[in-house]
Motif scaffolding. Structure first.
Motif, short mmCIF file in Angstrom:
data_model
loop_
_atom_site.label_atom_id
_atom_site.label_comp_id
_atom_site.label_asym_id
_atom_site.label_seq_id
_atom_site.Cartn_x
_atom_site.Cartn_y
_atom_site.Cartn_z
N GLY A 1 0.73 -1.44 -0.04
CA GLY A 1 0.14 -0.05 -0.18
C GLY A 1 0.47 0.93 -0.37
O GLY A 1 0.30 2.41 -0.48
N PHE A 2 2.13 1.27 0.80
CA PHE A 2 3.21 2.87 0.98
C PHE A 2 3.33 2.51 -0.91
O PHE A 2 3.65 4.21 -1.22
N ILE A 3 3.91 2.09 -1.26
CA ILE A 3 4.58 1.66 -2.42
C ILE A 3 3.34 1.80 -3.81
O ILE A 3 3.93 2.43 -4.84
N THR A 4 2.72 1.99 -3.89
CA THR A 4 1.31 2.19 -4.20
C THR A 4 0.42 3.78 -4.23
O THR A 4 0.30 4.32 -5.58
N LEU A 5 0.10 3.89 -3.51
CA LEU A 5 -0.78 4.59 -2.79
C LEU A 5 -0.58 5.59 -2.88
O LEU A 5 -0.63 6.97 -3.32
N PHE A 6 0.40 6.12 -2.24
CA PHE A 6 1.15 7.61 -2.62
C PHE A 6 2.99 7.51 -2.99
O PHE A 6 4.05 8.27 -2.12
N VAL A 7 2.69 6.50 -3.96
CA VAL A 7 4.48 6.86 -4.28
C VAL A 7 4.41 7.97 -5.31
O VAL A 7 5.84 8.12 -5.58
N ALA A 8 3.51 8.68 -5.71
CA ALA A 8 3.99 9.87 -6.40
C ALA A 8 4.50 10.68 -5.70
O ALA A 8 5.54 11.62 -6.28
N SER A 9 4.22 10.67 -4.68
CA SER A 9 5.14 11.56 -3.38
C SER A 9 6.86 10.96 -3.31
O SER A 9 7.37 12.12 -2.17
N PHE A 10 7.06 9.86 -3.04
CA PHE A 10 8.26 9.56 -2.89
C PHE A 10 8.09 8.71 -3.98
O PHE A 10 8.44 6.72 -3.08
N PRO A 11 9.59 8.63 -4.84
CA PRO A 11 9.67 7.48 -5.92
C PRO A 11 11.16 7.27 -5.40
O PRO A 11 11.07 6.03 -6.27
N LEU A 12 11.51 7.34 -4.74
CA LEU A 12 12.49 6.05 -3.69
C LEU A 12 11.13 4.78 -2.84
O LEU A 12 12.52 4.33 -2.38
N ALA A 13 10.63 5.10 -2.80
CA ALA A 13 9.49 4.14 -2.05
C ALA A 13 10.08 2.53 -2.61
O ALA A 13 10.34 2.23 -1.36
N PRO A 14 9.54 3.06 -3.80
CA PRO A 14 9.73 1.19 -4.30
C PRO A 14 11.69 1.04 -3.40
O PRO A 14 11.02 -0.49 -3.36
N LEU A 15 12.62 1.83 -3.89
CA LEU A 15 13.54 1.30 -3.14
C LEU A 15 14.49 0.77 -2.60
O LEU A 15 14.10 -0.21 -2.10
N LEU A 16 13.79 1.54 -1.68
CA LEU A 16 13.45 1.21 0.04
C LEU A 16 12.35 -0.47 0.28
O LEU A 16 13.53 -1.17 0.92
N ALA A 17 11.50 -0.22 -0.67
CA ALA A 17 11.04 -1.77 -0.21
C ALA A 17 10.89 -2.62 -0.58
O ALA A 17 11.99 -3.90 -0.40
N LEU A 18 12.37 -2.49 -1.67
CA LEU A 18 13.43 -3.19 -2.80
C LEU A 18 13.91 -3.68 -1.02
O LEU A 18 14.43 -5.43 -1.63
N LEU A 19 15.30 -2.52 -0.43
CA LEU A 19 15.95 -3.15 -0.11
C LEU A 19 15.00 -4.28 1.37
O LEU A 19 16.01 -5.16 1.90
N ASN A 20 14.51 -3.38 1.85
CA ASN A 20 13.52 -4.54 3.03
C ASN A 20 13.69 -5.50 2.74
O ASN A 20 13.71 -6.66 2.92
N ASN A 21 12.97 -6.30 1.18
CA ASN A 21 12.35 -7.28 1.17
C ASN A 21 13.65 -7.79 1.21
O ASN A 21 13.63 -9.73 1.23
N ILE A 22 14.72 -7.92 0.39
CA ILE A 22 15.85 -8.59 -0.18
C ILE A 22 16.04 -8.93 1.40
O ILE A 22 16.72 -9.85 2.00
#
Length: 806
Positions: free
Chosen positions: A599-620
């Protein structure tokens, strides 16, 4: 030696308990199966071949009858430059612990039909422990004229037995003692659970073989989600770098920062009494920061994420369809889970009625069911209201402390934009402290509501375990959705929208001390970014620490005495008993954590384009933490089947649809800028945009309640010289026939925003449906294999009946 599935059952000391657990399988109890405390006894449940074969037939477990004869290249094409992927691959014996076979439901009367080389290893460990637990779950232990009491789950629930679990096959850091076979747990730890294997693929087939399909599906989904995040992270990083490297083209920030323009624009106070007048160039730094996230690339990224989320869900369906076939789940239905009653349901429901499927069964009267549902719904509404009340409290805090921060920082050197003091503004201080307080409140409410959600779900007395999980899933997600996202929704869609104008401000609940917040001249986007970073990052860091640290500490404490004994005195069943129990809701919390992140990386991702990068590092990290936890810190869970991620699929679909709306309507100034450039600029440039976007107010129009106190305004302010101030809005100035009413430019911008929302929503949904239509849920090669397998089963059974008649 017959095939064995070991199930250790912990019993409290009780002379009346027989060593027989009312099973046809006789357990053995010897002196070396007494724990070190001499109070806990262990019973080993042993299932010979005949029992395994009988119940494999009953459960229609699929087993191999022929090696796969479809060429490898039929369904996976050779990849160019295949050597590039070599470092990411695991040994073939780890990735594919079993050959690829065509399978058919086991039939005890047709033993010769199946490929049985060795009865000891024909059924994998996950199947064996599932069969044994299936027997225990249905074994009667008390029979009367009115009811039959049965099932190990009921005995565990009432405390007759302490625990029941299958054993791990070895210590995780040691290979198997048998030189002819490798320990699956050791292989999982060596190739999967160690953090330094983070770049390696996951051995999904080995996970499925050792833990069962339900856990295998979770790790398959988590791995696929992480792989798809890579593409979103790359595009998000590019958009962020675009904003970073286009600073020189940022005309409006240059105007804000310049002494000639921003230094000469006097802004109206942002709060009553304690806030003074200020110069626009004091927001220079926040303006530059906003540009990194609010630019043309951000709009492109919002469109990209709308397409990405659709591709993610559609490709996952295809991946899931492959796993359903490869793991023999094509014809699997959860009928057994739907028919098997929960022990709590049987205990609490004393009324009985006729069921056409199961005959006489307990049931909950409609009146009681309605009352429990009403009470449950009222409790959920109460807790959601409590969250909203907490958010309102945080908003009140922001309104109250902003004036305090403004008063404290009034003497900071804001005229020189290069000085460190100008980096910390009242807006930033208020935003950061409010976000931290909000995060603490979120975590506290989570801990409290988790217990409440389980309590009210238990109160509803769901009939089956599947129904229990679905009810709990809806309650927990609904609560966490409001808990985690409400503050972000406030900043994105409400802050700065209902402030009124100088001389006629709007106050929270009409209280004159809580004037509604305004956005910076650069917009509210940077504040939304701050909120998102603190809540999302804080949750991910806290979650990983909690998942890794809590089980380790509890295991170390629980086995502190036994570790001082030699290996010969610390038996395998005691070692596993000292590990943490993986409850039936274990995967529920894992899915919930990832869906909230989604939800964080889809609902508000336009305000923080680095959110998917943080999520990727977390999920690894998350994949390896979960793998380490399953392999080393938890007892081996009873294997269970699942052909999908269940109710979470529909929740993901709902979040994906909502994200299309939120991302095209997020807090951004791109639409006002484009309207100005194409409709109000003489040379199609952004020169003059800042002056155009600020309205003028006559200072003499301030009431006594709004006017700054003496000494609050800076030294350079001279009321005899400066007679007007500016504020962020599109309104006519004093003296105009439509004084302080909205200008036509305001309505043009509003119409442009609505048009953009409508067009973008239609485009996004059209792309979504087109992609869903273009990408079939089941790949064509999987359909071909399913047809081929069914054809072979029919042909082989026909030949078997002809040549081996009964």
């Amino acid at each position: 030696m017959s095939a064995v599935s070991v199930l250790s059952v912990r019993l409290p000391v009780c002379p009346s308990i027989s060593t027989s657990i009312y099973l046809s399988i006789t357990p053995s109890l010897s002196s070396n199966q007494v724990s070190d405390d001499r109070k806990t006894y262990f019973v080993k449940i042993h299932a010979p071949w005949e029992v395994l074969a009988t119940y494999a037939d009953v459960l229609k477990i699929k087993v191999p009858f022929k090696e796969n004869d479809i060429p490898y290249c039929f369904f996976i094409q050779d990849i160019p430059m295949d050597w590039l992927f070599t470092p990411f691959r695991l040994p073939d014996h780890v990735m594919n612990p079993e050959p690829d076979y065509f399978t058919s439901p086991f039939n005890k009367g047709k033993i010769d039909f199946f490929l049985i080389d060795d009865k000891e290893t024909f059924f994998p460990p996950s199947v064996r422990n599932r069969i044994v637990y299936y027997i225990l779950a249905r074994c009667p232990y008390h029979k009367t004229d009115r009811e039959d009491k049965k099932g190990i789950k009921r005995l565990l629930n009432n405390g007759t037995y302490g625990s029941a679990f299958p054993l791990h096959d070895s210590r995780y850091w040691k290979p198997s003692r048998d030189s002819n076979s490798e320990s699956e747990r050791f292989n999982l730890y060596k190739h999967w659970a160690q953090f330094f294997s983070f770049f390696k693929e996951q051995p999904l087939n080995l996970i499925r073989k050792y833990y069962g399909e339900k856990i295998g599906i979770y790790f398959a989904w988590l791995g696929f989600y992480t792989e798809m995040l890579f593409f979103a992270a790359v595009v998000g990083l590019i958009c962020f770098l675009y904003g970073l490297f286009t600073f020189d083209d940022n005309v409006w920030s240059k105007e804000i920062c310049s002494e000639e323009i921003g230094g000469n624009i006097i802004m109206c106070p942002l709060c009553d009494k304690k806030c003074g007048y200020w110069k626009l160039n004091s927001t220079c730094n926040s303006s530059w920061q906003s540009h990194m996230f609010d630019n043309v690339g951000t709009v492109f990224f919002a469109i990209f994420m709308g397409i990405w989320v659709t591709l993610f869900l559609e490709f996952w369906k295809r991946r899931q369809a492959r796993l359903e076939y490869e793991w023999d789940l094509v014809d699997f239905e959860e009928e057994q889970q739907q028919l098997q009653l929960r022990p709590e349901y049987e205990t609490k429901c004393t009324s009985r009625r006729l069921n056409r499927v199961t005959q006489m069964e307990p049931y909950l009267p409609v009146t009681s069911q309605c009352a429990r549902t009403f009470l449950s719904g009222a409790t959920v509404i109460f807790w959601i209201s409590l969250i909203i009340a907490c958010i309102i409290g945080v908003i009140a805090y922001r309104l109250a402390v902003y004036a305090a921060f403004a008063s404290i920082m009034k003497d900071s050197p804001t005229n020189n934009i290069h000085m460190v003091g100008s980096l910390i503004t009242p807006q930033l201080a208020t935003s950061v402290t409010a976000s931290c307080i909000n995060f603490v409140i979120i975590m506290i409410l989570n801990l409290m509501y988790e217990r409440v959600a389980i309590w009210i779900t238990d109160m509803e007395i769901p009939k089956t375990h599947l129904e229990y999980e679905n009810k709990l899933t809806v309650k927990m997600f609904l609560f966490q959705f409001v808990n985690y996202y409400s503050s972000c929704f406030y900043v994105a869609f409400f802050k700065g929208k209902f402030v009124g104008h100088p001389g006629d401000y709007i106050y929270m609940f009409g209280w004159s001390k809580l004037r509604n917040e305004e956005c910076d001249p650069g917009g509210c986007l940077i504040e939304l970014t701050t909120q998102l970073v603190i809540v999302m990052s804080g949750k991910q860091v806290w979650g990983n620490v909690q998942e890794a640290l809590v089980p380790w500490v509890m295991n170390r404490w629980g086995s502190r005495k036994a570790r001082s004994h030699p290996e010969s005195r610390y038996s395998r069943w005691e070692q596993d008993h000292d590990l943490q129990n993986f409850g039936h809701l274990g995967l529920f919390y894992e899915y919930l954590e990832m869906v909230i992140q989604f939800g964080f990386i889809t609902l508000f991702v336009a305000s923080f384009p680095l959110a998917p990068l943080l999520a990727l590092l977390n999920n690894i990290i998350e994949v390896r933490v979960d793998a380490w936890k399953f392999t080393t810190q938890f007892r081996r869970p009873v294997a269970s089947k699942a052909h999908s991620i269940g109710a979470w699929q529909e929740i993901l679909n709902g979040v994906a649809v909502l994200s299309v709306v939120t991302n095209v309507t997020f807090t951004s100034d791109m639409i006002p800028r484009l309207v100005y450039m194409y409709a109000y600029s003489n040379d199609l440039s952004m020169k003059g945009y800042i002056n155009n976007s600020l309205s003028v107010f006559n200072i003499s129009g301030f009431s006594e309640d709004n006017r700054p106190d003496d000494g609050e305004s800076p030294g350079w302010f001279n009321s005899s010289v400066i007679t007007t101030c500016r504020y962020r809005d599109y309104r006519y100035p004093s003296g105009h026939e439509k004084e302080y009413s909205h200008t036509m430019q305001f309505w043009h911008i509003l119409a442009a925003k609505l048009a953009f929302i409508i067009i973008m929503e239609h485009v996004a949904f059209m792309v979504k449906f087109f992609v869903a239509w273009m990408i079939p849920d089941v790949p064509s090669e999987v359909k071909a294999r399913i047809k081929r397998e069914r054809y072979l089963i029919q042909e082989y059974l026909h030949n078997y009946e002809v040549f081996f008649p009964a």
